[in-house]
Write a protein that holds these residues in place. Structure first.
Motif, short mmCIF file in Angstrom:
data_model
loop_
_atom_site.label_atom_id
_atom_site.label_comp_id
_atom_site.label_asym_id
_atom_site.label_seq_id
_atom_site.Cartn_x
_atom_site.Cartn_y
_atom_site.Cartn_z
N HIS A 15 -13.44 -81.66 -45.04
CA HIS A 15 -14.68 -82.06 -45.72
C HIS A 15 -15.05 -83.47 -45.28
CE1 HIS A 15 -17.65 -82.63 -48.90
NE2 HIS A 15 -17.00 -83.69 -49.32
N THR A 16 -16.34 -83.74 -45.10
CA THR A 16 -16.84 -85.08 -44.80
C THR A 16 -18.11 -85.34 -45.60
OG1 THR A 16 -18.02 -84.24 -42.86
CG2 THR A 16 -15.86 -85.22 -42.47
N ALA A 17 -18.37 -86.61 -45.89
CA ALA A 17 -19.57 -86.98 -46.64
C ALA A 17 -19.91 -88.43 -46.37
CB ALA A 17 -19.37 -86.75 -48.14
N MET A 18 -21.17 -88.80 -46.64
CA MET A 18 -21.67 -90.17 -46.46
C MET A 18 -22.33 -90.65 -47.74
SD MET A 18 -21.23 -91.11 -43.19
CE MET A 18 -20.78 -90.28 -41.65
N ASP A 21 -13.97 -94.95 -45.51
CA ASP A 21 -14.34 -96.07 -44.63
C ASP A 21 -15.51 -96.81 -45.27
OD1 ASP A 21 -13.99 -97.22 -41.70
OD2 ASP A 21 -16.14 -97.05 -42.08
N ILE A 22 -15.27 -98.02 -45.77
CA ILE A 22 -16.31 -98.80 -46.44
C ILE A 22 -16.90 -99.76 -45.41
CG2 ILE A 22 -16.87 -100.31 -48.38
CD1 ILE A 22 -14.36 -99.31 -49.77
N GLY A 23 -18.04 -99.40 -44.87
CA GLY A 23 -18.71 -100.22 -43.87
C GLY A 23 -19.70 -101.17 -44.50
N GLY A 24 -20.60 -101.70 -43.66
CA GLY A 24 -21.56 -102.68 -44.14
C GLY A 24 -22.59 -102.08 -45.09
N GLU A 25 -23.17 -100.94 -44.69
CA GLU A 25 -24.20 -100.31 -45.52
C GLU A 25 -23.90 -98.85 -45.84
OE1 GLU A 25 -28.02 -102.98 -43.98
OE2 GLU A 25 -27.79 -100.93 -43.26
N ILE A 26 -22.84 -98.31 -45.24
CA ILE A 26 -22.49 -96.91 -45.43
C ILE A 26 -21.00 -96.80 -45.76
CG2 ILE A 26 -22.24 -94.66 -44.29
CD1 ILE A 26 -25.11 -95.27 -44.80
N THR A 27 -20.68 -95.95 -46.73
CA THR A 27 -19.29 -95.59 -46.99
C THR A 27 -19.11 -94.13 -46.60
OG1 THR A 27 -18.95 -97.19 -48.78
CG2 THR A 27 -17.54 -95.24 -48.78
N SER A 28 -18.09 -93.85 -45.79
CA SER A 28 -17.84 -92.51 -45.27
C SER A 28 -16.57 -91.94 -45.87
CB SER A 28 -17.71 -92.53 -43.75
OG SER A 28 -18.83 -93.14 -43.14
N VAL A 77 -26.19 -87.95 -41.11
CA VAL A 77 -25.12 -87.08 -40.64
C VAL A 77 -24.74 -86.11 -41.75
CG1 VAL A 77 -22.75 -86.95 -39.77
CG2 VAL A 77 -24.25 -88.82 -39.06
N ARG A 78 -24.71 -84.83 -41.43
CA ARG A 78 -24.33 -83.82 -42.41
C ARG A 78 -23.30 -82.88 -41.79
NH1 ARG A 78 -30.57 -82.52 -43.93
NH2 ARG A 78 -31.08 -84.58 -44.78
N SER A 79 -22.48 -82.32 -42.64
CA SER A 79 -21.41 -81.44 -42.16
C SER A 79 -21.36 -80.17 -42.99
CB SER A 79 -20.06 -82.16 -42.24
OG SER A 79 -20.08 -83.36 -41.50
N LEU A 80 -20.80 -79.12 -42.37
CA LEU A 80 -20.60 -77.85 -43.05
C LEU A 80 -19.44 -77.13 -42.40
CD1 LEU A 80 -23.17 -75.22 -41.78
CD2 LEU A 80 -23.08 -77.51 -40.82
N ASN A 81 -18.92 -76.14 -43.08
CA ASN A 81 -17.83 -75.34 -42.54
C ASN A 81 -18.38 -73.99 -42.08
OD1 ASN A 81 -15.84 -77.28 -43.07
ND2 ASN A 81 -15.57 -76.55 -45.16
N LYS A 98 -16.97 -93.88 -58.03
CA LYS A 98 -17.51 -92.82 -58.87
C LYS A 98 -18.18 -91.76 -58.00
CE LYS A 98 -18.66 -90.87 -62.78
NZ LYS A 98 -17.63 -90.22 -63.64
N GLU A 99 -18.94 -92.19 -57.00
CA GLU A 99 -19.58 -91.23 -56.09
C GLU A 99 -18.54 -90.44 -55.31
OE1 GLU A 99 -23.01 -91.70 -53.91
OE2 GLU A 99 -23.84 -93.41 -55.02
N ILE A 100 -17.49 -91.12 -54.87
CA ILE A 100 -16.43 -90.44 -54.15
C ILE A 100 -15.74 -89.42 -55.05
CG2 ILE A 100 -14.15 -90.76 -53.09
CD1 ILE A 100 -15.25 -93.43 -51.99
N GLN A 101 -15.45 -89.82 -56.28
CA GLN A 101 -14.80 -88.91 -57.22
C GLN A 101 -15.65 -87.67 -57.48
OE1 GLN A 101 -14.49 -90.22 -61.38
NE2 GLN A 101 -12.33 -89.59 -61.35
N GLU A 102 -16.94 -87.85 -57.71
CA GLU A 102 -17.83 -86.71 -57.96
C GLU A 102 -17.93 -85.81 -56.74
OE1 GLU A 102 -21.45 -88.52 -59.19
OE2 GLU A 102 -20.75 -88.93 -61.25
N ASN A 103 -17.95 -86.41 -55.54
CA ASN A 103 -18.04 -85.62 -54.33
C ASN A 103 -16.77 -84.80 -54.12
OD1 ASN A 103 -17.65 -85.39 -51.14
ND2 ASN A 103 -19.84 -85.53 -51.57
N LEU A 104 -15.60 -85.40 -54.37
CA LEU A 104 -14.34 -84.68 -54.24
C LEU A 104 -14.25 -83.54 -55.25
CD1 LEU A 104 -11.85 -87.65 -53.69
CD2 LEU A 104 -12.53 -85.94 -52.00
#
Length: 416
Positions: free
Chosen positions: A229-232, A211-218, A87-91, A309-315
């Motif tokens: 903004h959204t990211a996976m 959202d921290i799921g089983g194999e994906i954090t959104s 899943v990918r998003s853009l504005n 850390k990934e969330i911080q870098e993405n933000l």
């Protein structure tokens, strides 16, 4: 079972657990209440993607059986969640001239400008799942949420566009269609979770929902009342379990038990006596060994730090690191691991809370946990739109495909 009651149904097809909720209107129909639900282990799903139609179908069947037994009737339509690294998003941005001679903005003008904003070039195998208006501008006057009826000559809009491979969407739909169930809509899971957990103030002043799921954090960022903004990320709760299983050479079920019963990802939370507490662990071959809670925490904390850390870098990359006045809201089963909120606060320097679903009557104690936020949010998304003039891109190729097979799978001869 014959259906005699109006209903709304949702399906959260997760990598480790699948949840289904059925809601019915209360007598005055001003509100809706949870009437039934199902919760079963997922099979045929990896990282948010259906990898086995047969197993995914069986998973949905089991969930349906549980939920339908509670409500006493069968269902034939639902709204499903969408997630995964695919899943990918853009504005997008669109501009049109107001068509009405008296310069009053109509619903047709609004639809035209949203369609123009969503006219982006995508690969042939990828389709638009959702188009979410963020903000309208009328004759350079910005910050408008609903321009209907206003006077102007020029109408602009910015939108958030969610895209997915056509086949990934089709496989979710097919898994349900084989049971005679029509998927009326697909919604990004993190946006559904936000519908069930965020307040209007949080949406307005800047909040990130994780959202921290089983194999994906959104990740989804809201500001000025709209998603920005959204990211996976390909890390989730099972990675904590696997770290324990590898480190202790134990089975995955034993590692899951240890994680849920004693796991902590933030060592300052452990009392000095708890740090030295010895845990009995059954390793491979049936052998037993002892493990201190401090060592267990040292095994889990690096993985939690990796997530944030990934969330911080993405933000930072998206320009929202300093714009989240209302902080962070955590949902998903992974958010229940002890120390997750405290570690997030320390790493991101933001206020953090656990998001529990609200907005429906009948949310029992079992459902009032963050792992149910997506399923309940899907119901709420059906009741109230997340944004004014929310446009669904019905012309994407996967929706054409769905329309072509709907009549077959909804026919009386379709057996579950």
């Amino acid at each position: 079972m014959a259906r005699a009651t109006p209903y709304l149904a949702s399906l959260d097809l997760g990598s480790t657990r699948t949840r289904l909720v059925i809601a019915t209107p209360v007598p005055d129909r001003a509100r809706w209440t949870v009437a039934g639900y199902g919760d079963v282990p997922s099979k045929g799903i990896r990282k948010g993607v259906v990898v086995s139609i047969e197993q995914a179908e069986e998973t949905i069947r089991q969930c349906l059986t549980e939920a339908e037994r509670m409500v006493g009737f069968g269902i034939d339509t639902l709204r499903a969640s969408l997630s995964g690294l695919h899943v990918r998003s853009l504005n997008g941005h669109g501009v049109v001239a107001v068509s009405n001679r008296n310069r009053q903005i109509t619903a047709t003008d609004i639809q035209r400008v949203i369609e123009q904003a969503s006219a982006v070039n995508l690969p042939a195998d990828r389709g638009i799942v959702e188009v979410l208006p963020q903000e309208f501008v009328v004759d350079e006057q910005d910050g408008i949420g609903d321009p209907l009826g206003m006077l102007g000559m020029r109408l602009e809009v910015t939108v958030h566009i969610v895209t997915s491979p056509v086949t990934a969407s089709q496989n979710i739909v097919t898994s349900a269609n084989r049971l005679g169930i029509i998927v009326e809509d697909l919604t990004l899971g993190s946006l559904a979770a936000a519908t069930a957990t965020l307040t209007e103030e949080e949406r307005e002043y800047g909040t990130a929902i994780v959202d921290i799921g089983g194999e994906i954090t959104s990740l989804a960022v809201f500001q000025r009342g709209a998603v920005r903004h959204t990211a996976m990320f390909g890390i989730g709760g099972t990675h904590f379990t696997n770290d324990i299983a590898v480190g202790l050479r134990s089975s995955v079920p034993e590692a899951e038990r240890i994680k849920q019963s004693f796991g902590c990802v933030f060592s300052p939370l452990l009392h000095p006596n708890e740090r030295q507490e010895q845990l009995a662990v059954t390793a491979s071959g049936g052998r037993s060994r002892m493990l201190s809670r401090q060592v267990l925490c040292e095994m889990l904390q690096p993985r939690a730090e990796e997530i944030f850390k990934e969330i911080q870098e993405n933000l930072q990359k998206a320009g929202f690191e300093k714009k989240l006045s209302s902080g962070l809201v955590l949902t998903g089963g992974g958010s229940l691991l002890s120390g997750i909120p405290e570690l997030a606060e320390r790493m991101l320097d933001l206020p953090v809370r656990i998001g529990t679903p609200a907005g429906l009557d009948g949310i029992s104690e079992e459902l009032s946990h963050p792992e149910w936020a997506t399923a309940i949010g899907l119901i709420l998304s059906s009741i109230r739109p997340r944004a004014n003039h929310h446009l669904r891109q019905r012309e994407t190729s996967w929706r054409h495909w769905l329309a072509g097979i709907k009549s077959f799978f909804s026919s009386p001869n379709s057996a579950r």
